[in-house]
Design an enzyme around this catalytic site. Sequence first.
Site, mmCIF file in Angstrom:
data_model
loop_
_atom_site.group_PDB
_atom_site.id
_atom_site.type_symbol
_atom_site.label_atom_id
_atom_site.label_comp_id
_atom_site.label_asym_id
_atom_site.label_seq_id
_atom_site.Cartn_x
_atom_site.Cartn_y
_atom_site.Cartn_z
ATOM 1 N N GLY A 140 0.741 -1.418 -0.039
ATOM 2 C CA GLY A 140 -0.241 0.584 0.304
ATOM 3 C C GLY A 140 0.978 1.314 0.032
ATOM 4 N N LYS A 141 0.177 2.479 0.264
ATOM 5 C CA LYS A 141 0.846 3.551 0.495
ATOM 6 C C LYS A 141 0.110 4.560 0.192
ATOM 7 C CE LYS A 141 5.410 4.745 -0.311
ATOM 8 N NZ LYS A 141 6.168 3.934 -0.217
ATOM 9 N N GLY A 142 0.418 5.491 1.170
ATOM 10 C CA GLY A 142 -0.314 6.929 1.172
ATOM 11 C C GLY A 142 0.503 8.051 1.395
#
Length: 454
Positions: free
Chosen positions: A113-115
């Site tokens: 994931g990434k944010g």
Amino acid sequence: MSNLPSEPEFEQAYKELAYTLENSSLFQKHPEYRTALTVASIPERVIQFRVVWEDDNGNVQVNRGYRVQFNSALGPYKGGLRLHPSVNLSILKFLGFEQIFKNALTGLSMGGGKGGADFDPKGKSDAEIRRFCCAFMAELHKHIGADTDVPAGDIGVGGREIGYMFGAYRKAANRFEGVLTGKGLSWGGSLIRPEATGYGLVYYVGHMLEYSGAGSYAGKRVALSGSGNVAQYAALKLIELGATVVSLSDSKGALVATGESGITVEDINAVMAIKEARQSLTSFQHAGHLKWIEGARPWLHVGKVDIALPCATQNEVSKEEAEGLLAAGCKFVAEGSNMGCTLEAIEVFENHRKEKKGEAVWYAPGKAANCGGVAVSGLEMAQNSQRLNWTQAEVDEKLKDIMKNAFFNGLNTAKIYVEAAEGELPSLVAGSNIAGFVKVAQAMHDQGDWWSKN
């Protein structure tokens, strides 16, 4: 793959993976994996939200916040939070997509994931950054957890920001758990975490040197870009192992060594102090053995080099710069940054590898070469779950093992699926892509995320 025309970074990451899979024997041996690629290229979940906060003048400010929860087949979503004005959904999808397969290569139980947010921490006061982090976590805390999604730092998010976010999470959720990595040592952090990506990169390239018969780092000239954690600790480890570091850089320009001595430990310590104060390398008081080149990247200014390690940001090595590195005698390129080389630059390196055989440049992609950072994040998660702390030596030894396994996993997978002429070095980009993809695809199949016709 994206169904929108406006996601160039994600499209690039997808095409790079798809190209290597198509140009191997994987789909011939396992045609059902085409379905897996189609499914895996769409995030399981994209969370987008507004972040409203107050600046020091009492004005209302608003930014866009994101969390791309891309794939959880191997474990909780895992990937950093980036605070930078360039942040958009395309960049975060590219980073999250890469993160899936990078995490798979570590051998640890982590999804991808990434944010982040399009907030610019530069020029902000400590109080403004604290208020922003608290406002950001007010929404994000609803979607993360130690067994769900465990973010970490990235560009613009260091120990200070992780601290503010962790405190905001603890208050909102009323739980003290390993929901973020990169924490302070006194409240759940791991030794070696700040150094991990840089150290891991150097350990990985060490296996490239050894396998190809190039020996050790002693006497090798190494060009680095960037001046953040990755570049700083890679440079220190390189000097410790006998290499000569000839460059560092930031968004304002490049710092290049003019003599044979290279950049020193004292120089790097001074750079660390500058970056800790959130200043540019333009404020570095360089001596006669260094020169500052305004607005430039280092690759065409470093002279003869043996190794190039892009450690700044995506697409920082162009086709022309790749050709320049070859002309300068460069034999090894490994990405400390994510997608540090353009597709055209990778093509230059891969064509050279095929044409020149044992005399060629050898390129390693970021998903393998820079997986040390997320690997030690995973080790921090393991320590948190057991409520204990390992020693520096224990963490460093585990990091070395992970980087060794990532190298040989990619190498041996390339030998299986990518045809190579006699004397040709295996393709690490193809091998790493295939190894990471197959592990994720098989887990997704076992869990019913995709299936093949009977």
